[in-house]
Motif scaffolding. Structure first.
Motif, PDB file in Angstrom:
ATOM      1  N   THR A 126       0.892  -1.123  -0.012  1.00  0.00           N
ATOM      2  CA  THR A 126       0.001   0.004   0.146  1.00  0.00           C
ATOM      3  C   THR A 126       0.833   1.272   0.004  1.00  0.00           C
ATOM      4  O   THR A 126       1.721   1.411   0.863  1.00  0.00           O
ATOM      5  N   ARG A 151      -2.835  -1.366  -3.291  1.00  0.00           N
ATOM      6  CA  ARG A 151      -3.771  -0.079  -3.063  1.00  0.00           C
ATOM      7  C   ARG A 151      -2.680   1.248  -2.988  1.00  0.00           C
ATOM      8  O   ARG A 151      -1.627   1.127  -2.438  1.00  0.00           O
ATOM      9  N   VAL A 152      -3.416   2.289  -3.244  1.00  0.00           N
ATOM     10  CA  VAL A 152      -2.780   3.492  -3.376  1.00  0.00           C
ATOM     11  C   VAL A 152      -3.734   4.657  -2.499  1.00  0.00           C
ATOM     12  O   VAL A 152      -4.998   4.713  -2.767  1.00  0.00           O
ATOM     13  N   PHE A 163      -2.289  11.653  -8.421  1.00  0.00           N
ATOM     14  CA  PHE A 163      -2.080  10.706  -9.301  1.00  0.00           C
ATOM     15  C   PHE A 163      -1.449  11.114 -10.470  1.00  0.00           C
ATOM     16  O   PHE A 163      -0.891  10.163 -11.254  1.00  0.00           O
ATOM     17  N   ALA A 220      -5.243   2.102 -11.562  1.00  0.00           N
ATOM     18  CA  ALA A 220      -6.451   2.443 -10.735  1.00  0.00           C
ATOM     19  C   ALA A 220      -7.557   2.585 -11.617  1.00  0.00           C
ATOM     20  O   ALA A 220      -8.737   1.918 -11.290  1.00  0.00           O
ATOM     21  N   THR A 223      -6.711  -0.943  -5.996  1.00  0.00           N
ATOM     22  CA  THR A 223      -7.675  -0.253  -5.231  1.00  0.00           C
ATOM     23  C   THR A 223      -6.929   1.265  -4.995  1.00  0.00           C
ATOM     24  O   THR A 223      -5.838   1.315  -4.825  1.00  0.00           O
ATOM     25  N   GLY A 224      -8.025   2.075  -4.774  1.00  0.00           N
ATOM     26  CA  GLY A 224      -7.170   3.663  -4.677  1.00  0.00           C
ATOM     27  C   GLY A 224      -8.125   4.448  -4.022  1.00  0.00           C
ATOM     28  O   GLY A 224      -9.316   4.478  -4.278  1.00  0.00           O
ATOM     29  N   TYR A 225      -7.620   5.634  -3.310  1.00  0.00           N
ATOM     30  CA  TYR A 225      -8.259   6.551  -2.916  1.00  0.00           C
ATOM     31  C   TYR A 225      -7.622   7.844  -3.136  1.00  0.00           C
ATOM     32  O   TYR A 225      -6.438   7.990  -3.152  1.00  0.00           O
ATOM     33  N   ASN A 226      -8.446   8.865  -3.600  1.00  0.00           N
ATOM     34  CA  ASN A 226      -7.713  10.224  -3.750  1.00  0.00           C
ATOM     35  C   ASN A 226      -8.328  11.080  -2.708  1.00  0.00           C
ATOM     36  O   ASN A 226      -9.395  11.495  -2.682  1.00  0.00           O
ATOM     37  N   THR A 230     -12.838  -0.473  -5.397  1.00  0.00           N
ATOM     38  CA  THR A 230     -12.406   0.212  -3.887  1.00  0.00           C
ATOM     39  C   THR A 230     -13.847  -0.145  -3.203  1.00  0.00           C
ATOM     40  O   THR A 230     -14.388   0.817  -3.586  1.00  0.00           O
TER      41      THR A 230
END
Length: 658
Positions: free
Chosen positions: A54, A80-81, A86, A96, A102-105, A148
């Protein structure tokens, strides 16, 4: 005996395990621990380990072409990021978007502050940053794709107010970077442009039982570093990696610049003058919003030009420019050095700068815009099929006292010409920026309205203002036809009432005398007194009250004119083209209340703007004052003349009776 913590990059990277959570430092192209990223990439390519990491980071840390975190794109390396940006690791962003990871901004400041929460053993962070944007779980929760699923952002209510709660992710490995290290791992930053979150990141990993790997450019002997020069103590550091010079550049475009590192001060008076083109028109118009003696943040792109305009107009000493990366004062750098500053007053940690921003410390920000819609929403995070990320945009735009969005009206091949003080569109841009609905809400217009936050949108050909009704066209450049040059190139019809011409000075290749405007040096010229009619005329046409000190300046001028008159006066105020920031109406009404109590016999005002009349009436009514706000000048004058006649008749009647 103290342990010597200096080891090779390969030995340090070998300590990382499968499924570890890794955080890394760096801001855009600066302060990136390139040797550590390269060693991690090399190990994975050669051995296939470590897998399923991650990655947690704040701003983008790379060149967008494969350096920095862009090295970590290999399939299987990341699972995961969690990042604010990005755009500087496009292959990771593509993974992503393709649902391979999976990823979250999340907002940059939130991630930055979450490092401290991790360090303190707290479960997460309460913040209003992100409410009503795509980060709000009611609008996606910051998730960047469909695979995600975990919810790491929640809406909670505290004392009747909505907050977002961001769950902290415990950190196993921290990549940090400094200049010097002694064998015990004490780290100093004397040649770095920024300190970022290195201390908080190191503490977060250390307190979670993880490891901290520091990249430096030199090893010094024990006792060489002075205690106050050590920014990360050795008790937090497990490994020190000595990097080759090429892998320890100040940024990808600069090996080392002593002025950016704050080691020397250099002359900056000779900054190159911007050519008079669309970009300069935008920067000039935005510069009219600069708050005197205020603290300002400038985004990338068109907003960067404000710094050059401020220098040309000699207003730089009257504002303090800052960057979210931690630089305070000086001349903001651009290009590969963006985030740093030449001749900065100081450099603080990034998380502390976001504390300042989130708490309302910014008087103004000017940020770019990729998309804007009829509700005043702005998108800079995901557009045109590209996952870019919000960076610090949400923290900054939601909490600044005044927001200016700046950019060209269209994009992709736009060409303009300035001829005889007029703007001409030579070739229109291929893509529209003003759309019926933005793809993603990075800035919420409705939330800004709820909080009475002043917002304008500046382009080369027109200016919009956020109102209760939506986006209103308030200014048009000379030479521009609304039906020909504006409406056909928008996806919606803005509110159009009585837009004014943009200031003619914007389109002349000579200094604008901006300093006089910002410091209200010519404000007294707007006031005149007719002794025969006992009327004080106040011409506020085109004047802008940006900050409370502007109202204080106006009060001084009016009090001086009234004292000179030697009696209570009847005042007539012209508010045509007058602009006042949304959060200043009550201060303005307070000034009128003071003048009415001490210097005015009566006062009336006129404005063709129905919105301004309504806001003025609301503010005056709250203070129990009769508004007397008319649409036409003739009506305002007739009111004063009629009142004056009544007063004269009453005086005559009293005298006759006596």
């Amino acid at each position: 005996m103290k342990k010597n913590k200096v080891i090779s990059a390969e030995e340090a990277i070998a300590l990382i395990r499968q499924n570890d959570v890794v955080t890394t430092t760096g801001f855009v192209q600066s302060c990136i621990p390139e040797a550590l990223h390269a060693a991690l990439e090399k190990r994975f390519v050669e051995t296939g380990a470590p897998r399923d990491l991650t990655l947690i980071m704040t701003a983008g840390a790379g060149d967008s072409k494969g350096l920095g975190t862009g090295r970590l794109h290999h399939e299987g390396l990341l699972k995961r990021v969690i990042a604010a940006n990005f755009g500087r690791m496009p292959k990771v962003a593509k993974a992503a978007q393709d649902n391979k990871i999976t990823g979250y901004n999340l907002p940059q400041g939130v991630i930055s502050q979450l490092y401290r929460a991790c360090a303190a053993g707290q479960p997460g962070l309460f913040s209003k940053v992100g409410l009503h944007t795509y980060v709000d779980p009611r609008h996606g929760g910051g998730r960047v794709n469909t695979v995600t699923q975990d919810e790491i952002v929640k809406v909670v209510e505290v004392d009747g107010e909505e907050w977002l709660f961001y769950t902290a992710t415990k950190i196993d490995v921290a990549f940090i970077r400094g200049t010097s290290a002694d064998p015990a791992g004490n780290i100093s930053f004397e040649k770095e442009a920024l300190t970022l979150d290195c201390l908080a990141q190191a503490m977060a990993a250390r307190n979670n039982g993880g490891i901290v790997i520091a990249q430096v450019e030199r090893i010094v002997d024990d006792g060489f570093l002075l205690p106050k020069d050590v920014r990360v103590p050795g008790i937090l550091v497990d490994c020190v990696v000595l990097a080759e010079p090429e892998m320890h550049r100040m940024n990808y475009g600069v090996q080392h610049d002593a002025a950016l590192a704050g080691q020397i001060r250099v002359p900056v008076a000779g900054m190159k003058k911007m050519p008079l083109d669309a970009r300069k028109i935008i920067a000039r118009r935005a510069a009219f919003e600069l708050p005197p003696n205020g603290v300002v943040n400038l985004g990338v792109g068109a907003p960067e030009g404000i710094s050059a305009v401020a220098n040309e107009e000699k207003v730089t000493p009257y504002i303090t420019l800052t960057t979210e990366a931690g630089a305070v004062g000086g001349v903001l750098a651009s290009g590969s050095s963006f985030g740093a500053a030449t001749n900065a007053d100081c450099v603080i940690d990034q998380n502390q700068m976001f504390d300042f921003y989130d708490g309302g410390g910014l008087d103004m920000t000017c940020l770019g815009l990729a998309e804007c819609d009829q509700h005043g929403n702005v998108n800079t995070s995901m557009f045109g099929g590209r996952l870019n990320g919000c960076g610090g945009f949400i923290n900054i735009s939601q909490n600044a006292r005044c927001v200016v969005f700046a950019g060209t009206f269209t994009v992709g091949g736009l060409e303009t010409a300035i001829e005889d003080g007029k703007l001409r569109i030579v070739t229109e841009g291929r893509s529209q920026k003003f759309l019926p609905q933005v793809e993603q809400i990075t800035f919420s217009g409705s939330y800004a309205q709820m909080r009475s936050q002043p917002v304008i949108y500046v382009t080369e050909r027109c200016v919009f203002q956020l109102t209760d009704e939506g986006l209103e066209l308030i200014e048009v450049a000379p030479g521009i036809d609304i039906e020909r040059d504006i409406l056909p190139h928008m996806g919606f019809r803005p509110i159009i009432k009585q837009p004014a011409l943009m200031d003619a000075r914007l389109f002349r290749d000579e200094p604008m005398e901006l300093l006089a405007d910002l410091l209200n040096l010519n404000l007294s010229e707007r006031v005149s007194y007719d002794s025969e009619r006992n009327i004080l005329f106040v011409n506020l046409e085109g004047w802008h009250a940006r900050v409370k000190s502007d109202i204080d300046d106006l009060r001084k001028v009016l009090v001086g004119a009234c004292k000179k008159a030697g009696q209570r006066v009847n005042s007539v105020v012209n508010h045509d083209g007058f602009r006042i920031n949304e959060n200043l109406y009550d201060d303005y009404a307070s000034m009128i209340q003071y003048l009415a109590a001490n210097y005015y016999a009566t006062t009336t005002r006129y404005a063709t703007s129905a919105f301004l009349r309504l806001k003025m009436e609301e503010a005056l009514n709250r203070r129990g004052l009769a508004p007397h706000v008319f649409e036409r000048k003739e009506d305002a004058h007739a009111f004063v003349d009629g009142l004056d006649k009544k007063i004269r008749r009453a005086s005559t009647a009293i005298a006759s009776a006596a």
